[in-house]
Write a protein that holds these residues in place. Structure first.
Motif, PDB file in Angstrom:
ATOM      1  N   SER A  14     -44.926 -13.383 -11.411  1.00 35.26           N
ATOM      2  CA  SER A  14     -44.717 -14.000 -12.857  1.00 35.26           C
ATOM      3  C   SER A  14     -44.507 -12.714 -13.802  1.00 35.26           C
ATOM      4  O   SER A  14     -44.181 -12.834 -15.050  1.00 35.26           O
ATOM      5  CB  SER A  14     -45.950 -14.366 -13.513  1.00 35.26           C
ATOM      6  N   PHE A  16     -42.259  -8.899 -14.751  1.00 35.91           N
ATOM      7  CA  PHE A  16     -40.800  -8.600 -14.740  1.00 35.91           C
ATOM      8  C   PHE A  16     -40.373  -8.448 -13.748  1.00 35.91           C
ATOM      9  O   PHE A  16     -39.108  -9.063 -13.403  1.00 35.91           O
ATOM     10  CB  PHE A  16     -40.685  -7.307 -15.791  1.00 35.91           C
ATOM     11  N   ASN A  19     -40.458 -11.336 -11.214  1.00 37.13           N
ATOM     12  CA  ASN A  19     -39.944 -12.782 -11.434  1.00 37.13           C
ATOM     13  C   ASN A  19     -38.464 -12.433 -11.053  1.00 37.13           C
ATOM     14  O   ASN A  19     -37.607 -13.404 -10.838  1.00 37.13           O
ATOM     15  CB  ASN A  19     -40.091 -13.067 -13.058  1.00 37.13           C
ATOM     16  N   ALA A  20     -37.760 -11.268 -11.361  1.00 37.78           N
ATOM     17  CA  ALA A  20     -36.453 -10.843 -10.834  1.00 37.78           C
ATOM     18  C   ALA A  20     -36.272 -11.219  -9.579  1.00 37.78           C
ATOM     19  O   ALA A  20     -35.319 -11.720  -9.240  1.00 37.78           O
ATOM     20  CB  ALA A  20     -36.158  -9.577 -11.482  1.00 37.78           C
ATOM     21  N   LYS A  23     -36.313 -14.916  -8.586  1.00 37.41           N
ATOM     22  CA  LYS A  23     -34.803 -15.651  -9.052  1.00 37.41           C
ATOM     23  C   LYS A  23     -33.689 -15.372  -7.928  1.00 37.41           C
ATOM     24  O   LYS A  23     -33.134 -16.186  -7.886  1.00 37.41           O
ATOM     25  CB  LYS A  23     -34.657 -15.224 -10.700  1.00 37.41           C
ATOM     26  N   ASN A 158     -33.201  -6.997 -19.732  1.00 41.52           N
ATOM     27  CA  ASN A 158     -33.676  -7.558 -21.253  1.00 41.52           C
ATOM     28  C   ASN A 158     -34.947  -8.187 -21.234  1.00 41.52           C
ATOM     29  O   ASN A 158     -35.370  -8.015 -22.378  1.00 41.52           O
ATOM     30  CB  ASN A 158     -32.506  -8.505 -21.201  1.00 41.52           C
ATOM     31  N   THR A 159     -35.585  -8.266 -20.274  1.00 42.63           N
ATOM     32  CA  THR A 159     -36.959  -8.790 -20.349  1.00 42.63           C
ATOM     33  C   THR A 159     -37.852  -7.808 -20.250  1.00 42.63           C
ATOM     34  O   THR A 159     -39.140  -7.964 -19.839  1.00 42.63           O
ATOM     35  CB  THR A 159     -37.039  -9.875 -19.305  1.00 42.63           C
ATOM     36  N   SER A 160     -37.532  -6.620 -19.777  1.00 39.46           N
ATOM     37  CA  SER A 160     -38.521  -5.506 -19.451  1.00 39.46           C
ATOM     38  C   SER A 160     -39.160  -5.085 -20.675  1.00 39.46           C
ATOM     39  O   SER A 160     -38.827  -4.903 -21.921  1.00 39.46           O
ATOM     40  CB  SER A 160     -37.476  -4.281 -18.860  1.00 39.46           C
ATOM     41  N   LYS A 164     -38.063  -4.294 -24.647  1.00 40.86           N
ATOM     42  CA  LYS A 164     -38.795  -5.179 -25.760  1.00 40.86           C
ATOM     43  C   LYS A 164     -39.426  -4.398 -26.637  1.00 40.86           C
ATOM     44  O   LYS A 164     -39.239  -4.601 -27.845  1.00 40.86           O
ATOM     45  CB  LYS A 164     -39.724  -6.028 -25.001  1.00 40.86           C
ATOM     46  N   LYS A 167     -36.423  -2.849 -28.820  1.00 41.08           N
ATOM     47  CA  LYS A 167     -35.968  -3.926 -29.871  1.00 41.08           C
ATOM     48  C   LYS A 167     -37.231  -4.141 -30.996  1.00 41.08           C
ATOM     49  O   LYS A 167     -36.651  -4.218 -32.106  1.00 41.08           O
ATOM     50  CB  LYS A 167     -35.674  -5.254 -29.139  1.00 41.08           C
ATOM     51  N   ASP A 189     -33.188  -4.298 -13.145  1.00 40.46           N
ATOM     52  CA  ASP A 189     -33.998  -5.583 -12.455  1.00 40.46           C
ATOM     53  C   ASP A 189     -33.018  -6.414 -11.561  1.00 40.46           C
ATOM     54  O   ASP A 189     -33.312  -6.655 -10.283  1.00 40.46           O
ATOM     55  CB  ASP A 189     -34.851  -6.303 -13.418  1.00 40.46           C
ATOM     56  N   GLN A 275     -25.712  -9.121 -21.366  1.00 42.19           N
ATOM     57  CA  GLN A 275     -26.577 -10.247 -21.504  1.00 42.19           C
ATOM     58  C   GLN A 275     -26.780 -10.531 -22.914  1.00 42.19           C
ATOM     59  O   GLN A 275     -26.833  -9.805 -23.787  1.00 42.19           O
ATOM     60  CB  GLN A 275     -27.724  -9.941 -20.785  1.00 42.19           C
TER      61      GLN A 275
END
Length: 275
Positions: A14, A16, A19-20, A23, A158-160, A164, A167, A189, A275
C-alpha cells in the motif's frame, strides 16, 4: 495475461514503492500485497491482506498466501521490521522461496568520499542505514540463491513523498531544503518496478545497485524539478552538513542490468514532467 504460476507477496504494497511494484506485477503474476492502516481501497481488493508488523505473525500470512517470491517494501517501527525479517528469513530457509529486499544507499552513509559498489563494505552512521545493514546481514547468511538485496538511491515519482512535499512547499511558498554538497544518483518508481519484474523473470539473486548511471548534485536536481512543477519562484533552504562534497550514490559494477533497464537522472526528471 499471467506469464507463470508464480505467486508473489509484496509486504508494504500500500506504500509508494510497494504499490508501484504491485501495479507492475499484478497483470503478469498471481500477486498479493499487504496494507496496514485500514484503507478501504485495499480492504476491498481480495489480493490484499491486512498485516501489522507489531501485532501479526508473518508465518500465518506466509502459510496462507504460499508465495514463491516475497518482496519486502515494508516500512514502520524498526524493531518490528527486524523481528518480521528474522521470522521471514527463518521461513525462507526451510521453503523454496526467494526474497527481494528493498535496501538503501544509506547502508554506505558513513563513507562520503566516493560512490559505492555492490561488494563494498557497508557502514552507516544513521539509524535507518544501520537497520538496513542488520537485515541485509541476516539475508546474506541464507543460501545465495534465496535472496536479492536491492540497494536504492533516492526514488522519485509523482506519488512519492518527496515530490508531494516539494509541491506542497511550492504551493504555500515555503522553503525547500537542498543539500548543495551532496552528490547522489536517483531512480524512479516506474524504472524500479521494471527492473524487479526483469529480475523475477530471470530468477536473479545477489546484490544489485539500482541507481542512475550518472551522478548529480542534490540542489541542481531539486532545482530542475521545481522549474517543471510550478511557475512560482521556489525558495531554497541550503543545508551544509560538511564543507566538502559528500557522496551518497550506489553504482553497479558486478551486476549490470540490460541497457533498456538502465537510466540517467534526466530520465527521472522527464518521467515527472510527462505525468
Amino acid at each position: 495475461m499471467q506469464q507463470t504460476g508464480k505467486r508473489i507477496l509484496i509486504l508494504g504494497a500500500s506504500g509508494f514503492l510497494g504499490n508501484a511494484l504491485y501495479k507492475e506485477l499484478c497483470n503478469y503474476y498471481n500477486t498479493f500485497g499487504t496494507y496496514c492502516s485500514a484503507r478501504r481501497s485495499f480492504q476491498d481488493n481480495g489480493q490484499f491482506f491486512r498485516y501489522d508488523m507489531e501485532e501479526d505473525d508473518i508465518h500465518r500470512l506466509l502459510q496462507e498466501v504460499k508465495p514463491d517470491i516475497v518482496i519486502s517494501a515494508v516500512r514502520g517501527d524498526f524493531g518490528a521490521q527486524v523481528q518480521a525479517h528474522v521470522h521471514l528469513a527463518e521461513f525462507i530457509s526451510r521453503k523454496r522461496i526467494r526474497l527481494f529486499f528493498l535496501s538503501s544507499a544509506n547502508v554506505f552513509d558513513a563513507y562520503s568520499k566516493y560512490p559505492s559498489y555492490e561488494y563494498d563494505k557497508t557502514l552507516s552512521e544513521s539509524i535507518y542505514g544501520r537497520l538496513k545493514i542488520r537485515i541485509e546481514n541476516m539475508l546474506l547468511r541464507l543460501p545465495a540463491r534465496k535472496s536479492a538485496i536491492l540497494r536504492l538511491p533516492m526514488v522519485f515519482g509523482n506519488t512519492s513523498p518527496r515530490i508531494k512535499e516539494i509541491k506542497e512547499a511550492l504551493h504555500h511558498e515555503q522553503p525547500i531544503e537542498v543539500f548543495p554538497n551532496l552528490v547522489m544518483n536517483v531512480t524512479s518508481d516506474d524504472k524500479l518496478a521494471q527492473q524487479v519484474h526483469y529480475m523475477i523473470n530471470r530468477n536473479k539473486s545477489g546484490i544489485y545497485h539500482l541507481g542512475s548511471k550518472d551522478l548529480v548534485h542534490h540542489d541542481d536536481f531539486i532545482r530542475e524539478i521545481t522549474t517543471h512543477l510550478s511557475p512560482k519562484r521556489p525558495v531554497f533552504k541550503r543545508v551544509y552538513t560538511t564543507n566538502e562534497e559528500r557522496y551518497l550514490a550506489v553504482l553497479p559494477k558486478a551486476q549490470i542490468l540490460p541497457k533498456n533497464l538502465q537510466l540517467e537522472y534526466q530520465e527521472v526528471i522527464e518521467s515527472l514532467i510527462k505525468q
